[in-house]
Write a protein that holds these residues in place. Structure first.
Motif, PDB file in Angstrom:
ATOM      1  N   TYR A   1       0.809  -1.215   0.000  1.00 33.32           N
ATOM      2  CA  TYR A   1       0.000   0.000   0.000  1.00 33.32           C
ATOM      3  C   TYR A   1       0.847   1.272   0.000  1.00 33.32           C
ATOM      4  O   TYR A   1       2.012   1.263   0.405  1.00 33.32           O
ATOM      5  CB  TYR A   1      -0.908   0.030   1.241  1.00 33.32           C
ATOM      6  N   VAL A   2       0.201   2.352  -0.459  1.00 28.56           N
ATOM      7  CA  VAL A   2       0.746   3.696  -0.319  1.00 28.56           C
ATOM      8  C   VAL A   2      -0.194   4.455   0.615  1.00 28.56           C
ATOM      9  O   VAL A   2      -1.417   4.330   0.522  1.00 28.56           O
ATOM     10  CB  VAL A   2       0.833   4.419  -1.675  1.00 28.56           C
ATOM     11  N   PHE A   3       0.379   5.248   1.528  1.00 30.81           N
ATOM     12  CA  PHE A   3      -0.396   6.011   2.487  1.00 30.81           C
ATOM     13  C   PHE A   3      -0.237   7.499   2.186  1.00 30.81           C
ATOM     14  O   PHE A   3       0.853   7.949   1.817  1.00 30.81           O
ATOM     15  CB  PHE A   3       0.072   5.717   3.917  1.00 30.81           C
ATOM     16  N   PHE A   4      -1.327   8.260   2.362  1.00 25.62           N
ATOM     17  CA  PHE A   4      -1.260   9.677   2.030  1.00 25.62           C
ATOM     18  C   PHE A   4      -2.316  10.463   2.790  1.00 25.62           C
ATOM     19  O   PHE A   4      -3.339   9.920   3.236  1.00 25.62           O
ATOM     20  CB  PHE A   4      -1.434   9.888   0.529  1.00 25.62           C
ATOM     21  N   ASN A   5      -2.065  11.765   2.938  1.00 25.74           N
ATOM     22  CA  ASN A   5      -3.052  12.695   3.484  1.00 25.74           C
ATOM     23  C   ASN A   5      -3.861  13.254   2.319  1.00 25.74           C
ATOM     24  O   ASN A   5      -3.290  13.833   1.380  1.00 25.74           O
ATOM     25  CB  ASN A   5      -2.377  13.829   4.247  1.00 25.74           C
ATOM     26  N   ASP A   6      -5.178  13.095   2.395  1.00 26.35           N
ATOM     27  CA  ASP A   6      -6.070  13.523   1.321  1.00 26.35           C
ATOM     28  C   ASP A   6      -6.780  14.811   1.734  1.00 26.35           C
ATOM     29  O   ASP A   6      -7.632  14.791   2.629  1.00 26.35           O
ATOM     30  CB  ASP A   6      -7.096  12.430   1.036  1.00 26.35           C
ATOM     31  N   PRO A   7      -6.466  15.942   1.095  1.00 32.19           N
ATOM     32  CA  PRO A   7      -7.098  17.209   1.480  1.00 32.19           C
ATOM     33  C   PRO A   7      -8.584  17.271   1.142  1.00 32.19           C
ATOM     34  O   PRO A   7      -9.325  18.055   1.740  1.00 32.19           O
ATOM     35  CB  PRO A   7      -6.302  18.258   0.689  1.00 32.19           C
ATOM     36  N   LEU A   8      -9.041  16.450   0.194  1.00 31.82           N
ATOM     37  CA  LEU A   8     -10.440  16.492  -0.219  1.00 31.82           C
ATOM     38  C   LEU A   8     -11.355  15.763   0.762  1.00 31.82           C
ATOM     39  O   LEU A   8     -12.383  16.293   1.181  1.00 31.82           O
ATOM     40  CB  LEU A   8     -10.596  15.902  -1.620  1.00 31.82           C
ATOM     41  N   THR A   9     -10.995  14.556   1.149  1.00 32.96           N
ATOM     42  CA  THR A   9     -11.840  13.775   2.054  1.00 32.96           C
ATOM     43  C   THR A   9     -11.483  13.994   3.520  1.00 32.96           C
ATOM     44  O   THR A   9     -12.218  13.572   4.409  1.00 32.96           O
ATOM     45  CB  THR A   9     -11.709  12.278   1.746  1.00 32.96           C
ATOM     46  N   GLY A  10     -10.338  14.623   3.779  1.00 34.68           N
ATOM     47  CA  GLY A  10      -9.917  14.839   5.161  1.00 34.68           C
ATOM     48  C   GLY A  10      -9.406  13.577   5.824  1.00 34.68           C
ATOM     49  O   GLY A  10      -9.393  13.478   7.049  1.00 34.68           O
TER      50      GLY A  10
ATOM     51  N   LYS B   1      -5.009   4.755   2.780  1.00 37.97           N
ATOM     52  CA  LYS B   1      -4.195   3.785   2.043  1.00 37.97           C
ATOM     53  C   LYS B   1      -4.909   3.314   0.787  1.00 37.97           C
ATOM     54  O   LYS B   1      -6.135   3.168   0.751  1.00 37.97           O
ATOM     55  CB  LYS B   1      -3.814   2.606   2.929  1.00 37.97           C
ATOM     56  N   VAL B   2      -4.087   3.092  -0.249  1.00 37.61           N
ATOM     57  CA  VAL B   2      -4.568   2.615  -1.543  1.00 37.61           C
ATOM     58  C   VAL B   2      -3.590   1.558  -2.038  1.00 37.61           C
ATOM     59  O   VAL B   2      -2.386   1.625  -1.735  1.00 37.61           O
ATOM     60  CB  VAL B   2      -4.670   3.783  -2.552  1.00 37.61           C
ATOM     61  N   ALA B   3      -4.087   0.600  -2.795  1.00 37.16           N
ATOM     62  CA  ALA B   3      -3.225  -0.433  -3.372  1.00 37.16           C
ATOM     63  C   ALA B   3      -2.049   0.216  -4.104  1.00 37.16           C
ATOM     64  O   ALA B   3      -2.232   1.134  -4.909  1.00 37.16           O
ATOM     65  CB  ALA B   3      -4.019  -1.317  -4.318  1.00 37.16           C
ATOM     66  N   LYS B   4      -0.871  -0.243  -3.807  1.00 37.49           N
ATOM     67  CA  LYS B   4       0.352   0.421  -4.250  1.00 37.49           C
ATOM     68  C   LYS B   4       0.457   0.556  -5.764  1.00 37.49           C
ATOM     69  O   LYS B   4       0.734   1.642  -6.278  1.00 37.49           O
ATOM     70  CB  LYS B   4       1.567  -0.342  -3.702  1.00 37.49           C
ATOM     71  N   GLN B   5       0.239  -0.529  -6.491  1.00 44.08           N
ATOM     72  CA  GLN B   5       0.424  -0.456  -7.937  1.00 44.08           C
ATOM     73  C   GLN B   5      -0.601   0.450  -8.592  1.00 44.08           C
ATOM     74  O   GLN B   5      -0.285   1.188  -9.534  1.00 44.08           O
ATOM     75  CB  GLN B   5       0.379  -1.854  -8.567  1.00 44.08           C
ATOM     76  N   ASP B   6      -1.837   0.434  -8.104  1.00 46.86           N
ATOM     77  CA  ASP B   6      -2.853   1.350  -8.636  1.00 46.86           C
ATOM     78  C   ASP B   6      -2.431   2.800  -8.422  1.00 46.86           C
ATOM     79  O   ASP B   6      -2.559   3.640  -9.319  1.00 46.86           O
ATOM     80  CB  ASP B   6      -4.200   1.104  -7.944  1.00 46.86           C
ATOM     81  N   PHE B   7      -1.929   3.076  -7.229  1.00 50.88           N
ATOM     82  CA  PHE B   7      -1.509   4.441  -6.909  1.00 50.88           C
ATOM     83  C   PHE B   7      -0.364   4.881  -7.815  1.00 50.88           C
ATOM     84  O   PHE B   7      -0.376   5.995  -8.350  1.00 50.88           O
ATOM     85  CB  PHE B   7      -1.078   4.519  -5.447  1.00 50.88           C
ATOM     86  N   ILE B   8       0.605   4.006  -8.000  1.00 44.68           N
ATOM     87  CA  ILE B   8       1.745   4.337  -8.866  1.00 44.68           C
ATOM     88  C   ILE B   8       1.288   4.563 -10.300  1.00 44.68           C
ATOM     89  O   ILE B   8       1.721   5.510 -10.969  1.00 44.68           O
ATOM     90  CB  ILE B   8       2.814   3.225  -8.801  1.00 44.68           C
ATOM     91  N   ASP B   9       0.398   3.710 -10.791  1.00 45.52           N
ATOM     92  CA  ASP B   9      -0.094   3.842 -12.173  1.00 45.52           C
ATOM     93  C   ASP B   9      -0.783   5.190 -12.383  1.00 45.52           C
ATOM     94  O   ASP B   9      -0.604   5.833 -13.429  1.00 45.52           O
ATOM     95  CB  ASP B   9      -1.059   2.704 -12.500  1.00 45.52           C
ATOM     96  N   ALA B  10      -1.579   5.618 -11.398  1.00 46.95           N
ATOM     97  CA  ALA B  10      -2.270   6.907 -11.508  1.00 46.95           C
ATOM     98  C   ALA B  10      -1.263   8.051 -11.518  1.00 46.95           C
ATOM     99  O   ALA B  10      -1.386   9.013 -12.292  1.00 46.95           O
ATOM    100  CB  ALA B  10      -3.249   7.072 -10.351  1.00 46.95           C
ATOM    101  N   TRP B  11      -0.255   7.960 -10.662  1.00 54.75           N
ATOM    102  CA  TRP B  11       0.779   8.993 -10.596  1.00 54.75           C
ATOM    103  C   TRP B  11       1.557   9.080 -11.911  1.00 54.75           C
ATOM    104  O   TRP B  11       1.813  10.177 -12.427  1.00 54.75           O
ATOM    105  CB  TRP B  11       1.715   8.686  -9.426  1.00 54.75           C
ATOM    106  N   VAL B  12       1.895   7.938 -12.471  1.00 58.79           N
ATOM    107  CA  VAL B  12       2.621   7.909 -13.747  1.00 58.79           C
ATOM    108  C   VAL B  12       1.762   8.514 -14.858  1.00 58.79           C
ATOM    109  O   VAL B  12       2.245   9.310 -15.677  1.00 58.79           O
ATOM    110  CB  VAL B  12       3.028   6.461 -14.103  1.00 58.79           C
ATOM    111  N   GLN B  13       0.495   8.167 -14.887  1.00 60.27           N
ATOM    112  CA  GLN B  13      -0.399   8.694 -15.915  1.00 60.27           C
ATOM    113  C   GLN B  13      -0.511  10.214 -15.849  1.00 60.27           C
ATOM    114  O   GLN B  13      -0.673  10.879 -16.881  1.00 60.27           O
ATOM    115  CB  GLN B  13      -1.786   8.068 -15.777  1.00 60.27           C
TER     116      GLN B  13
END
Length: 264
Positions: free
Chosen positions: A228-237, A242-254
């Protein structure tokens, strides 16, 4: 007989000298190699101090198998419906010890003044890497957001010489930064996974064409582990969401591998 003994002693001395010479020759090579290695490391370290824009070097930092940071959580709503980027920057700067907030950053972020127009199905608007595009404070008017270049420029005003633009690098560099106590501001999308092509549209801007998605989003990466990747989300507070790591990386790359952090 005496001649033979002298010759024998002379031979032993000669052999000893050769052995001694070889020993110090090898020792000298090892000492030189060690000294040369130290010089290279010092040069890299000095280069990092003089050029903070450079990528994080493995010789300086080590990546842990997992890490999680305690980063101040700030929500963008209700004041900044489109202000996820400056709100994320406020979190990053506060973690660095800077006294600022999202509203101050919202006023100071560079803006692209291009007015929204649509002609014959073609959209003309600003470029988010030039400045914030549109209205940050309301959904009543056209708008989008801002990319890494204006965010980095604003961050430099608070931490001159200490901002690293990691855009275009590998996700492992983000993990290395977090391993060493520095969270990372990034651009992603609000679904945190690869978006289909129909989620994007092309704008004509004064800086050229740009493909944008209205799902563009910004968060502050605070941790990771194997899954997983962990992050602070300003929209949802959500803090350390946490989000599945590969999905998160794919979105960041895109979204162009956009990321910034800071150094001491």
């Amino acid at each position: 007989m005496l001649y033979g003994r002298v010759r024998c002693v002379y031979s032993y001395k000669k052999i000893g000298a050769v052995v001694l010479f070889l020993f110090f020759a090898v020792l000298g090579v090892n000492l030189y190699a060690t000294q040369d290695k130290k010089i290279q490391i010092v040069q890299v370290a000095e280069g990092e101090k003089k050029e903070p824009e450079q990528k994080l070097e493995a010789v300086q930092m080590r990546k842990k198998e997992q890490a999680l940071l305690d980063v101040p959580l700030i929500e963008q709503l209700p004041e900044l419906p489109r202000g996820c980027e400056v709100t994320g920057l406020a979190m990053l700067l506060q973690h660095a010890g800077v006294s600022t907030d999202k509203m101050e950053l919202a006023k100071r972020i560079k803006r692209d003044p291009t007015v929204y127009e649509e002609q014959n199905g073609v959209i003309y608007f600003g470029h988010p890497n030039t400045g914030f595009v549109g209205d940050m404070y309301s959904f009543d008017n056209p708008g989008l957001g801002v990319y890494h270049a204006p965010i980095k420029e604003l961050a430099e005003q608070y931490l001159p010489g200490r901002i690293i633009d990691m855009t275009g690098g590998e996700f492992s560099e983000i993990e290395t930064s977090i391993s060493n106590g520095k969270p990372v501001w990034i651009i992603t999308n609000s679904r945190y996974k690869t978006l289909p092509a129909e989620e994007f549209e092309t704008w004509q801007t004064p800086s050229g064409e740009v493909d944008i998605t209205y799902r563009e989003h910004s968060v502050v990466v605070t941790g990771y582990d194997a899954d997983y990747v962990f992050f602070n989300d300003p929209l949802t507070g959500a803090k350390n969401k946490k989000v599945a790591k590969q999905d998160f990386i794919d979105a960041w790359v895109q979204m162009g591998r956009q990321a910034i952090t800071y150094v001491q």
